[in-house]
Design an enzyme around this catalytic site. Sequence first.
Site, PDB file in Angstrom:
ATOM      1  N   LYS A   1       0.836  -1.173   0.109  1.00  0.00           N
ATOM      2  CA  LYS A   1       0.123  -0.032  -0.050  1.00  0.00           C
ATOM      3  C   LYS A   1       0.775   1.094   0.216  1.00  0.00           C
ATOM      4  O   LYS A   1       1.716   1.447   0.958  1.00  0.00           O
ATOM      5  CB  LYS A   1      -0.754   0.044   1.077  1.00  0.00           C
ATOM      6  CG  LYS A   1      -1.627   1.365   1.302  1.00  0.00           C
ATOM      7  CD  LYS A   1      -2.575   1.514   2.518  1.00  0.00           C
ATOM      8  CE  LYS A   1      -2.925   2.771   2.636  1.00  0.00           C
ATOM      9  NZ  LYS A   1      -3.652   3.190   3.976  1.00  0.00           N
TER      10      LYS A   1
ATOM     11  N   GLY B   1      -8.009   9.603   9.949  1.00  0.00           N
ATOM     12  CA  GLY B   1      -8.154   9.769  11.301  1.00  0.00           C
ATOM     13  C   GLY B   1      -9.309  10.791  11.807  1.00  0.00           C
ATOM     14  O   GLY B   1      -9.616  10.910  13.078  1.00  0.00           O
TER      15      GLY B   1
ATOM     16  N   ALA C   1      -9.647   5.940   4.767  1.00  0.00           N
ATOM     17  CA  ALA C   1      -9.575   6.980   5.322  1.00  0.00           C
ATOM     18  C   ALA C   1     -10.682   7.753   5.685  1.00  0.00           C
ATOM     19  O   ALA C   1     -11.502   7.947   4.449  1.00  0.00           O
ATOM     20  CB  ALA C   1      -8.494   8.036   4.849  1.00  0.00           C
ATOM     21  N   GLY C   2     -10.997   7.987   6.839  1.00  0.00           N
ATOM     22  CA  GLY C   2     -12.240   8.940   7.055  1.00  0.00           C
ATOM     23  C   GLY C   2     -13.344   8.264   7.539  1.00  0.00           C
ATOM     24  O   GLY C   2     -14.420   8.948   8.259  1.00  0.00           O
TER      25      GLY C   2
ATOM     26  N   ASN D   1      -8.450   1.884  10.170  1.00  0.00           N
ATOM     27  CA  ASN D   1      -7.774   1.386  11.295  1.00  0.00           C
ATOM     28  C   ASN D   1      -8.415   2.533  12.687  1.00  0.00           C
ATOM     29  O   ASN D   1      -8.959   1.717  13.328  1.00  0.00           O
ATOM     30  CB  ASN D   1      -6.264   2.108  10.948  1.00  0.00           C
ATOM     31  CG  ASN D   1      -5.419   1.674  12.428  1.00  0.00           C
ATOM     32  OD1 ASN D   1      -4.451   1.761  12.307  1.00  0.00           O
ATOM     33  ND2 ASN D   1      -6.021   0.966  13.274  1.00  0.00           N
ATOM     34  N   THR D   2      -8.358   3.597  12.531  1.00  0.00           N
ATOM     35  CA  THR D   2      -8.452   4.474  13.439  1.00  0.00           C
ATOM     36  C   THR D   2     -10.181   4.355  14.059  1.00  0.00           C
ATOM     37  O   THR D   2     -10.455   4.263  15.198  1.00  0.00           O
ATOM     38  CB  THR D   2      -8.567   5.975  13.387  1.00  0.00           C
ATOM     39  OG1 THR D   2      -7.342   6.245  12.916  1.00  0.00           O
ATOM     40  CG2 THR D   2      -8.650   6.850  14.576  1.00  0.00           C
TER      41      THR D   2
END
Length: 267
Positions: free
Chosen positions: A100, A161, A187-188, A209-210
């Site tokens: 990635k 994040g 993301a987001g 992830n977050t």
Amino acid sequence: MDQLVIAGKSYSSRLLVGTGKYRDFAQTSAAIEASGAQIVTVAIRRTNIGQNPGEPNLLDVITPRRYTILPNTAGCYTAQDAVRTLRLARELLDGHDLVKLEVLGDPQTLYPNMVETLSAAETLVKDGFKVMVYCSDDPIMAKQLEQIGCVAVMPLASLIGSGMGILNPWNLQIIIDNAKVPVLVDAGVGTASDAAIAMELGCDGVLMNTAIAAARDPVLMASAMKKAVQAGREAYLAGRMPKKLYAAAPSSPTDGVIAPASQDRAA
């Protein structure tokens, strides 16, 4: 069976997860298990996968025998640094070539630097890597990355994040409609409904992830995300009903309905 295919390999799960920000390796392992993910991304600059002998090794917990490890270039701000990081990952993972790529523009927003990203992608593809690439939600840039030879494009839904969800579904839809490689939101995502919406738009998968690691109960959130991705995919395949403004349409048949009492008296 409906499967995600990346670089010629099939996966039953369309949820990809990261390994950062957890309390410890035990929580990381439990959350990934609950997510059902088969592809797990690892920040090479921040996580020990063998480059620091004597320190705890994530690969002892997230074993390559069970998961496809996806090394990423989080923390890289130039094409040169990103390429160097992924070459190191290939050495550490015995020639593993699925990676990635992310090249960031600044440390505050973590927005992708697309000039550096395009440059790194060209080098990595020529070097034999199978590149999944984090990018802006610019349809032109996404198409250029595909033309370079990236095996998947991964536009952000909102800033890394941030948990702000999908802020520009129209751009994502254009990317999806024009792509010939898998499109994954990266993301987001903040909660399960964000993941479901991404899948309902037609995304091939979601990476996060977050949203899981920063939840009050990461393991439970991982389970919720698994179900959301599955439900969103099924809804996309089923095809939603058209939206109609003020167009009343009863959900039950109207034939043979008992006449109102006023009509009975008139008869």
